[in-house]
Design a protein around this motif. Structure first.
Motif, mmCIF file in Angstrom:
data_model
loop_
_atom_site.group_PDB
_atom_site.id
_atom_site.type_symbol
_atom_site.label_atom_id
_atom_site.label_comp_id
_atom_site.label_asym_id
_atom_site.label_seq_id
_atom_site.Cartn_x
_atom_site.Cartn_y
_atom_site.Cartn_z
ATOM 1 N N SER A 184 68.960 -3.481 4.417
ATOM 2 C CA SER A 184 67.697 -2.665 4.395
ATOM 3 C C SER A 184 66.937 -2.276 5.806
ATOM 4 O O SER A 184 66.503 -1.168 6.706
ATOM 5 N N THR A 185 66.643 -3.492 6.460
ATOM 6 C CA THR A 185 66.070 -3.586 7.889
ATOM 7 C C THR A 185 67.322 -4.122 8.598
ATOM 8 O O THR A 185 66.622 -3.550 9.975
ATOM 9 N N LEU A 186 68.452 -4.350 8.619
ATOM 10 C CA LEU A 186 69.083 -4.610 9.435
ATOM 11 C C LEU A 186 70.240 -4.293 10.297
ATOM 12 O O LEU A 186 71.698 -4.463 10.398
ATOM 13 N N GLY A 187 71.119 -3.384 8.628
ATOM 14 C CA GLY A 187 72.339 -2.742 7.949
ATOM 15 C C GLY A 187 72.783 -1.531 9.355
ATOM 16 O O GLY A 187 73.818 -2.038 10.013
ATOM 17 N N GLU A 188 71.693 -0.920 9.993
ATOM 18 C CA GLU A 188 72.500 -0.147 11.180
ATOM 19 C C GLU A 188 72.515 -0.767 12.257
ATOM 20 O O GLU A 188 73.341 -0.715 13.164
ATOM 21 N N THR A 189 71.829 -1.911 12.630
ATOM 22 C CA THR A 189 72.171 -2.725 13.604
ATOM 23 C C THR A 189 73.454 -3.496 13.771
ATOM 24 O O THR A 189 74.054 -2.951 14.589
ATOM 25 N N TYR A 190 73.595 -3.492 12.634
ATOM 26 C CA TYR A 190 74.413 -5.177 12.486
ATOM 27 C C TYR A 190 75.809 -3.912 12.515
ATOM 28 O O TYR A 190 77.120 -4.198 13.247
ATOM 29 N N LEU A 191 75.975 -2.355 12.051
ATOM 30 C CA LEU A 191 76.311 -1.708 11.822
ATOM 31 C C LEU A 191 77.724 -1.376 13.514
ATOM 32 O O LEU A 191 78.306 -1.558 13.603
ATOM 33 N N ALA A 192 76.337 -0.869 14.665
ATOM 34 C CA ALA A 192 76.129 -0.677 15.765
ATOM 35 C C ALA A 192 76.483 -1.693 16.294
ATOM 36 O O ALA A 192 77.866 -1.403 16.930
ATOM 37 N N MET A 193 76.484 -2.879 15.778
ATOM 38 C CA MET A 193 77.021 -4.266 16.441
ATOM 39 C C MET A 193 78.435 -4.193 17.144
ATOM 40 O O MET A 193 78.907 -4.573 17.000
ATOM 41 N N GLY A 194 78.716 -4.293 15.149
ATOM 42 C CA GLY A 194 80.237 -4.599 14.963
ATOM 43 C C GLY A 194 81.034 -3.294 15.156
ATOM 44 O O GLY A 194 81.937 -3.510 16.188
ATOM 45 N N GLU A 195 80.707 -2.311 16.138
ATOM 46 C CA GLU A 195 80.843 -1.143 16.591
ATOM 47 C C GLU A 195 81.535 -1.681 18.028
ATOM 48 O O GLU A 195 82.693 -1.530 18.555
ATOM 49 N N ALA A 196 80.774 -1.878 18.695
ATOM 50 C CA ALA A 196 80.377 -2.473 19.274
ATOM 51 C C ALA A 196 81.580 -3.700 20.202
ATOM 52 O O ALA A 196 81.997 -3.028 21.337
ATOM 53 N N ALA A 197 81.530 -4.182 19.491
ATOM 54 C CA ALA A 197 82.411 -5.691 19.000
ATOM 55 C C ALA A 197 83.608 -5.220 19.308
ATOM 56 O O ALA A 197 84.557 -6.241 18.601
ATOM 57 N N GLY A 198 83.952 -4.112 17.997
ATOM 58 C CA GLY A 198 85.057 -3.812 17.594
ATOM 59 C C GLY A 198 85.606 -4.304 16.325
ATOM 60 O O GLY A 198 86.859 -4.783 15.995
ATOM 61 N N ILE A 199 84.480 -4.894 15.124
ATOM 62 C CA ILE A 199 85.068 -5.026 14.016
ATOM 63 C C ILE A 199 84.476 -4.307 12.919
ATOM 64 O O ILE A 199 83.544 -3.189 13.141
ATOM 65 N N SER A 200 85.307 -4.192 12.356
ATOM 66 C CA SER A 200 85.701 -2.711 10.594
ATOM 67 C C SER A 200 84.583 -2.485 10.419
ATOM 68 O O SER A 200 84.019 -4.791 10.090
ATOM 69 N N PRO A 201 83.553 -1.681 10.019
ATOM 70 C CA PRO A 201 83.047 -2.084 8.909
ATOM 71 C C PRO A 201 83.148 -3.120 7.492
ATOM 72 O O PRO A 201 82.292 -3.696 6.349
ATOM 73 N N GLU A 202 84.640 -2.504 6.800
ATOM 74 C CA GLU A 202 85.423 -3.504 6.005
ATOM 75 C C GLU A 202 84.851 -4.721 6.158
ATOM 76 O O GLU A 202 84.943 -5.490 5.463
ATOM 77 N N LEU A 203 85.357 -6.050 6.944
ATOM 78 C CA LEU A 203 84.960 -7.537 7.652
ATOM 79 C C LEU A 203 83.741 -7.113 7.604
ATOM 80 O O LEU A 203 83.221 -8.423 6.870
ATOM 81 N N LEU A 204 82.079 -6.472 8.125
ATOM 82 C CA LEU A 204 80.845 -6.574 7.737
ATOM 83 C C LEU A 204 80.483 -6.556 6.099
ATOM 84 O O LEU A 204 79.530 -7.202 5.926
ATOM 85 N N HIS A 205 81.357 -5.351 5.893
ATOM 86 C CA HIS A 205 80.676 -5.739 4.297
ATOM 87 C C HIS A 205 80.842 -7.137 3.629
ATOM 88 O O HIS A 205 80.423 -7.952 2.533
ATOM 89 N N ARG A 206 82.628 -7.691 3.363
ATOM 90 C CA ARG A 206 83.757 -8.704 2.876
ATOM 91 C C ARG A 206 81.441 -9.881 3.481
ATOM 92 O O ARG A 206 81.456 -10.756 2.847
ATOM 93 N N VAL A 207 82.057 -10.106 4.830
ATOM 94 C CA VAL A 207 81.290 -10.888 5.165
ATOM 95 C C VAL A 207 79.360 -10.943 4.427
ATOM 96 O O VAL A 207 79.047 -11.903 4.069
ATOM 97 N N THR A 208 79.176 -10.123 4.361
ATOM 98 C CA THR A 208 77.811 -9.649 3.894
ATOM 99 C C THR A 208 78.073 -10.234 2.374
ATOM 100 O O THR A 208 76.678 -10.706 1.638
ATOM 101 N N ALA A 209 78.674 -9.592 1.579
ATOM 102 C CA ALA A 209 78.904 -9.966 0.120
ATOM 103 C C ALA A 209 78.888 -11.444 0.519
ATOM 104 O O ALA A 209 78.487 -12.489 -1.049
ATOM 105 N N VAL A 210 79.726 -12.377 0.808
ATOM 106 C CA VAL A 210 80.141 -13.796 0.573
ATOM 107 C C VAL A 210 79.056 -14.080 1.125
ATOM 108 O O VAL A 210 78.636 -15.507 0.498
ATOM 109 N N ALA A 211 78.510 -14.066 2.203
ATOM 110 C CA ALA A 211 77.117 -14.419 2.509
ATOM 111 C C ALA A 211 75.763 -14.370 1.609
ATOM 112 O O ALA A 211 75.142 -15.607 1.252
ATOM 113 N N THR A 212 75.572 -13.816 0.701
ATOM 114 C CA THR A 212 75.131 -14.033 -0.152
ATOM 115 C C THR A 212 74.857 -14.728 -0.958
ATOM 116 O O THR A 212 73.918 -15.018 -1.996
ATOM 117 N N GLY A 213 76.322 -14.959 -1.238
ATOM 118 C CA GLY A 213 76.996 -15.793 -2.684
ATOM 119 C C GLY A 213 76.568 -17.450 -2.672
ATOM 120 O O GLY A 213 77.662 -18.429 -2.484
#
Length: 459
Positions: free
Chosen positions: A376-405
């Motif tokens: 909620s605070t950094l989601g848009e920032t990470y999505l923009a950073m991912g797009e700039a770095a050529g990182i897919s949203p799917e990879l951002l999703h999986r890293v976020t989910a696993v990082a919470t566990g």
């Protein structure tokens, strides 16, 4: 600097007081408003009504169906005897020699099928107790064994899991529950393999013997239990229907109307994942009722009501954590923290995303709460950073989910406290092994995931 210390103190107080048993419904707004007062002497009432409650209500609006349907489905599985049959079937088929693996898999099958981890803990504990006693395995390992199967790879890593931790990233990144399936399977297998190896090693080092302590063993046998096939069918349907709605049914629907203002001026990409889980849990619950009508008919209303009630505390607790995070994010000092977090890892936003999400999950003692605050605070920032770095949203999703566990399973975590209570053990007796399988090993798996994602991208 003073503002940063206030934020750290507020988070530390939240973690400590939650561990001491204070209600999050009271703690989160009180500490949030106190942080506003001490850090900036800002508008207290406006911070509560316009920031805290707006964020809390927004989370409930978006995710209440998932909490509600998941709790109802789990309650139906419990009331019909299906959860008990599944656990018993898996455990008995693998036998005492594979008691640890049997308990892990029985928990994994149920949580991957959508059953609440709390229901799983209650259902598996008496069977695991009897099996560990028969196999002369230490009872102090039962909580960690259940935690490995219920709190780790099926909650965050495996693609398609209906767990809320796998659903929350979807609207932020426009992804589905099956994001980065190959990486999810590798990460999940690593958690399972290392966790199982640790528990087997610990069993050998502790030596034979169940140990003393009161437990209920197998308990009272439930009459008129369903067959294994009937018990397993609704769980299988959750996965199959999730797949069907995600990749076949929803994409073929005419959803042009979503662009209209009354429907949020959005598109189906932002809603496909949530819609698919809602549909899968709804139809699977109806199937479960139909298959177990004779077992559920007399108490169906009571069961549905109990499931609905069971969904309220988890979602309100999590939503209040989101509200707390929104207030903290509104403080000027949070901008300094945010700017620091996004620079961690240099040009690789995956490292920053993993560290930031993990820390927030640990501070709040909640995987979903920490994730929600981070996105909620950094989601848009990470999505923009991912797009700039050529990182897919799917990879951002999986890293976020696993990082919470990982850090979410620190001693103040509600699920950990509940599990130890069910098993009749203390933190001193059993938390060490929970920490290894539910904290240390998931963090190792997270490092592997980030490394593979950096080298090979999403797959």
């Amino acid at each position: 600097m003073a503002g940063i210390l206030v934020i750290i103190a507020a988070l530390a107080a939240l973690m400590y007081l939650a561990y001491r048993g204070f209600s999050l419904l009271l703690l989160t707004p009180a500490l949030a408003i106190l942080a506003v007062l001490v850090a900036e002497r800002g508008p207290l009432l406006a911070s509560y009504t316009q920031i805290f409650m707006e964020a809390t209500g927004g989370f409930i609006i978006q995710y209440f169906p998932l909490f509600l349907l998941g709790a109802v489905f789990g309650k139906l599985m419990e009331a019909s005897g299906s959860a008990r049959v599944l656990a018993d079937g898996i455990i008995r088929r693998l036998g005492p020699r594979r008691a640890i693996l049997a308990v892990i898999l029985s928990c994994a099958v149920m949580t991957y099928g959508g059953v609440s981890l709390f229901v799983v803990a209650f259902a598996v504990w008496p069977i695991a107790s009897a099996l560990f006693r028969e196999a002369q395995l230490p009872r102090v390992l039962i909580p960690a064994t259940i935690a490995l199967g219920a709190f780790t790879f099926t909650m965050t890593a495996l693609p398609g899991t209906p767990a809320i931790q796998n659903a929350i990233p979807m609207p932020y990144f426009g992804t589905t529950p099956f994001a980065a399936p190959g990486l999810g399977i590798i990460t999940g297998a690593l958690m399972l393999g290392l966790g199982w190896a640790w528990l087997e090693r610990r069993a050998r080092s502790l030596g034979p013997g169940y140990g003393e302590g009161a437990d209920e063993g197998m308990g009272e046998i439930v009459r008129a239990m369903p067959g294994l096939a009937i018990a397993a069918t609704p769980l299988i349907m959750v996965l199959l229907l999730n797949l069907a709605f995600t990749f076949v049914i929803v994409p073929r629907m005419d959803t042009a109307y979503l662009a209209q203002p009354e429907f949020g001026a959005t598109d189906v990409g932002a809603l496909r994942g949530v819609w698919s889980i809602i549909a899968a849990l709804t139809f699977s619950s109806l199937l479960l009722i139909a298959l177990n009508w004779r077992r559920l008919a007399d108490s169906l209303g009571v069961t549905l009501d109990a499931g609905a009630r069971d969904s309220l505390k988890p979602i309100f607790n999590t939503a209040c954590l989101v509200g707390f995070g929104a207030v903290i994010a509104s403080l000027g000092a949070f901008g300094v923290i945010r700017d620091w977090v996004v620079t961690v890892g240099g040009d690789n936003p995956l490292i920053s995303l993993a560290i930031g999400t993990s820390l927030l999950a640990g501070m709040t003692g909640s995987a979903s709460g920490g994730m929600s605050i981070a996105l909620s605070t950094l989601g848009e920032t990470y999505l923009a950073m991912g797009e700039a770095a050529g990182i897919s949203p799917e990879l951002l999703h999986r890293v976020t989910a696993v990082a919470t566990g990982g850090l979410d399973a620190l001693p103040h975590n509600g699920a950990v406290i509940t599990l130890l209570t069910i098993c009749g053990l203390s933190h001193k007796q059993a938390y060490k092994d929970i920490a290894v399988v539910a904290v240390v090993i998931p963090l190792i798996a997270l490092v592997v995931l980030v490394t593979l994602g950096t080298l090979f991208g999403s797959f």
